[in-house]
Design an enzyme around this catalytic site. Structure first.
Site, PDB file in Angstrom:
ATOM      1  CB  CYS A 273     -15.450  18.574  37.187  1.00 33.77           C
ATOM      2  SG  CYS A 273     -16.648  17.648  38.120  1.00 33.77           S
TER       3      CYS A 273
HETATM    4  N1  NAD Z   1     -20.291  14.772  37.223  1.00 32.81           N
HETATM    5  C1  NAD Z   1     -19.077  14.690  37.739  1.00 32.81           C
HETATM    6  O1  NAD Z   1     -18.177  14.117  37.144  1.00 32.81           O
HETATM    7  C2  NAD Z   1     -18.774  15.271  39.099  1.00 32.81           C
HETATM    8  C3  NAD Z   1     -17.655  14.807  39.789  1.00 32.81           C
HETATM    9  C4  NAD Z   1     -17.358  15.308  41.032  1.00 32.81           C
HETATM   10  C5  NAD Z   1     -18.171  16.321  41.553  1.00 32.81           C
HETATM   11  N2  NAD Z   1     -19.245  16.786  40.863  1.00 32.81           N
HETATM   12  C6  NAD Z   1     -20.077  17.813  41.483  1.00 32.81           C
HETATM   13  O2  NAD Z   1     -21.215  17.172  42.064  1.00 32.81           O
HETATM   14  C7  NAD Z   1     -22.361  18.022  41.986  1.00 32.81           C
HETATM   15  C8  NAD Z   1     -23.483  17.309  41.262  1.00 32.81           C
HETATM   16  O3  NAD Z   1     -23.066  17.047  39.943  1.00 32.81           O
HETATM   17  P1  NAD Z   1     -23.749  15.968  39.012  1.00 32.81           P
HETATM   18  O4  NAD Z   1     -22.808  15.767  37.875  1.00 32.81           O
HETATM   19  O5  NAD Z   1     -24.199  14.797  39.797  1.00 32.81           O
HETATM   20  O6  NAD Z   1     -25.036  16.784  38.501  1.00 32.81           O
HETATM   21  P2  NAD Z   1     -26.260  16.207  37.649  1.00 32.81           P
HETATM   22  O7  NAD Z   1     -26.764  17.353  36.865  1.00 32.81           O
HETATM   23  O8  NAD Z   1     -25.866  14.946  36.977  1.00 32.81           O
HETATM   24  O9  NAD Z   1     -27.328  15.817  38.759  1.00 32.81           O
HETATM   25  C9  NAD Z   1     -27.882  16.708  39.649  1.00 32.81           C
HETATM   26  C10 NAD Z   1     -29.275  16.229  40.010  1.00 32.81           C
HETATM   27  O10 NAD Z   1     -29.764  17.100  41.041  1.00 32.81           O
HETATM   28  C11 NAD Z   1     -31.141  17.313  40.818  1.00 32.81           C
HETATM   29  N3  NAD Z   1     -31.517  18.518  41.548  1.00 32.81           N
HETATM   30  C12 NAD Z   1     -31.293  19.816  41.229  1.00 32.81           C
HETATM   31  N4  NAD Z   1     -31.751  20.617  42.198  1.00 32.81           N
HETATM   32  C13 NAD Z   1     -32.287  19.820  43.144  1.00 32.81           C
HETATM   33  C14 NAD Z   1     -32.918  20.060  44.406  1.00 32.81           C
HETATM   34  N5  NAD Z   1     -33.062  21.293  44.884  1.00 32.81           N
HETATM   35  N6  NAD Z   1     -33.349  19.002  45.113  1.00 32.81           N
HETATM   36  C15 NAD Z   1     -33.199  17.753  44.644  1.00 32.81           C
HETATM   37  N7  NAD Z   1     -32.605  17.459  43.465  1.00 32.81           N
HETATM   38  C16 NAD Z   1     -32.150  18.484  42.733  1.00 32.81           C
HETATM   39  C17 NAD Z   1     -31.267  17.393  39.307  1.00 32.81           C
HETATM   40  O11 NAD Z   1     -32.591  17.128  38.883  1.00 32.81           O
HETATM   41  C18 NAD Z   1     -30.273  16.299  38.865  1.00 32.81           C
HETATM   42  O12 NAD Z   1     -30.893  15.040  38.699  1.00 32.81           O
HETATM   43  C19 NAD Z   1     -21.879  19.295  41.302  1.00 32.81           C
HETATM   44  O13 NAD Z   1     -21.493  20.210  42.292  1.00 32.81           O
HETATM   45  C20 NAD Z   1     -20.666  18.837  40.527  1.00 32.81           C
HETATM   46  O14 NAD Z   1     -19.760  19.900  40.302  1.00 32.81           O
HETATM   47  C21 NAD Z   1     -19.582  16.264  39.651  1.00 32.81           C
END
Ligand code: NAD
Length: 436
Positions: A273
């Site tokens: 992030c």
């Molecule tokens: N990790 C954090 O602390 C956090 C906090 C707030 C917001 N975010 C935001 O949330 C979003 C997700 O982040 P995250 O940390 O959960 O990512 P992550 O990488 O942990 O998980 C994302 C998941 O999405 C899956 N994926 C990718 N493309 C896909 C598709 N087309 N269809 C279905 N599944 C798909 C991947 O296989 C993966 O398991 C990002 O935009 C991130 O910036 C993250």
């Protein structure tokens, strides 16, 4: 299905929810809805992840494997890679990654791919919510047209909103339900429906006037954090030149009961992030003819910290008439923050790689990270023993995991460089502990 029909299904917890993306964000959210009694599908393109989830194996620090298994067994939570589940879904929430390209421009290909697949299976009456962090305008300028091309009429037979995820993985004080939810819909009805949905699992939901406001609110939160960490980091560089401990100064300043929020210096920023999201805004602003100066300056300072830590280690060894070349460095922690095993963008990896480049013999201990890839080679974590602590020429604290016994570390190690001020306040022999 009408707006009233969907409202009713949401209120009765009978709406079928699909959460697209089962990572740090999507999984805890899906589990929270499932716990509230909804039937939730966890849709993910990664077959290994789906297989692990199906047998109740949680990759998230915020979801216990036992809880996950119980929900799978109860039929409340079903992980899947089959996009046809979308055809039965009343609500679809998108939680896929939003990384940067090498050029530091936003890569929203994951969001677009997911949205295209959802739109291709559009079912009238559906509520679609984007949670992935993204630049202002994504929801209405990119997602909405995909659905309109499928005869979706927003606010009539289709409801679209942006609601940023604000989770802090591994934070036990603030979990999904403790963090207020911001919701901005494409129409008033969209906002109302999305807010109603989140109120089923989160006590405090804030409705804002548009998706763009919600998109910007999230970016502002992360820019705020990034800039303030950079300020703390620069402050640490200044304090060092003035021979003052930064932690003592910040703790003293933090006694002011208003108008001050403490941030702390460290070896750099990591995770998915803080180092990334600000560039989503900077990119969008550049398209609008505006350079986001704070964002660039903060990035420059934060990215210089790994070099600064390597310099601290070099100086510390120098005091002992040694140099990095041939020295044994034992790093404590490689995760980007305390209490978790997440090494994404972790500055620790960069620091260890630099020290190795300088000829140091590098080992690490991290109770959350069994191994890392360094320069294409696997490096396995060592158990933290007194013997290893005493044998190291320099013990380098990179992540202030609560599991480490800092008193023991300063008592046993010959030389400690503490990039987190984890040993602050502990009695130490002069010159044996160098703090940021
Ligand atoms: N990790 C954090 O602390 C956090 C906090 C707030 C917001 N975010 C935001 O949330 C979003 C997700 O982040 P995250 O940390 O959960 O990512 P992550 O990488 O942990 O998980 C994302 C998941 O999405 C899956 N994926 C990718 N493309 C896909 C598709 N087309 N269809 C279905 N599944 C798909 C991947 O296989 C993966 O398991 C990002 O935009 C991130 O910036 C993250």
């Amino acid at each position: 299905m009408t707006d009233a029909g969907l409202m009713d299904r949401i209120e009765k917890h009978r709406a079928q929810i699909t959460v697209v993306g089962q990572g740090y964000v999507g999984l805890p959210l899906a589990v929270e809805f499932a716990r509230a009694g909804f039937c939730v599908a966890g849709l993910d393109t990664d077959p290994d992840r789906v297989a692990a989830l199906s047998i109740g194996r949680s990759p998230s620090p915020d979801v216990e494997s036992d809880d996950l298994m119980a929900l799978v067994r109860a039929g409340r939570y079903a992980p899947t890679s089959d996009f046809s589940i979308l055809e039965q879904s009343d609500v679809v929430i998108i939680c896929v990654p939003t990384p940067l390209r090498k050029s530091k421009d936003p890569d929203i290909s994951f969001v677009m791919l997911a949205a295209e697949r959802i739109a291709a299976r559009f079912r009238p009456g559906q509520l679609v919510i984007l949670e992935s962090t993204t630049y202002p305008g994504t929801t209405e300028e990119l997602l909405l047209p995909l659905f309109e091309a499928r005869q979706a009429r927003v606010g009539v037979n289709f409801f679209l909103a942006f609601s940023p995820e604000r989770i802090d993985p591994g934070n036990t004080a603030f979990k999904v339900r403790d963090i207020p939810k911001i919701v901005g819909g494409a129409t008033t009805d969209c906002t109302r429906l999305a807010a109603l949905l989140y109120r089923q699992i989160v006590p405090r939901v804030i409705e804002v006037s548009s998706p763009k406001v919600a998109e910007l609110a999230k970016l502002y939160e992360n820019v705020f954090r990034n800039v303030n960490i950079a300020l703390a980091n620069e402050f640490a560089l200044m304090c060092r030149r003035l021979d003052v401990n930064t932690r003592e100064v910040i703790d003293a300043a933090a006694t002011k009961p208003f108008g001050f929020l403490p941030f702390h210096p460290g070896p750099g920023i990591g995770g998915h992030c803080i180092p990334i999201d600000p560039f989503y805004l900077a990119w969008k602003m550049r398209l609008n003819g505006y350079e986001a100066r704070f964002i660039h300056l903060a990035d420059e300072i934060n990215r210089s910290m790994p070099d600064h830590i390597v310099e601290l280690v070099t100086e510390a060894l120098n005091q002992d008439r040694r140099c990095p070349n041939g020295s044994k460095i034992l790093a404590l922690g490689v995760a980007y923050k305390r209490g978790v095993g997440d090494t994404r963008e972790s500055p620790a990896l960069e620091i260890l790689a630099r020290l190795r480049e300088k000829g140091a013999e590098v080992a690490y201990a991290d109770p959350h990270v069994p191994s890392v890839i360094l320069d294409g080679m696997v490096l396995k974590a060592v158990e933290l023993t007194d013997q290893d602590l005493a044998a190291a020429d320099c013990v380098l604290i990179l992540t202030d995991h609560p599991e480490f016994d800092y008193r023991r570390i300063v008592a046993v190690a010959r030389l400690v460089v503490d990039s987190r001020n984890a040993t602050w306040g502990m009695p130490t022999p002069p010159g044996r502990v160098i703090r940021l």
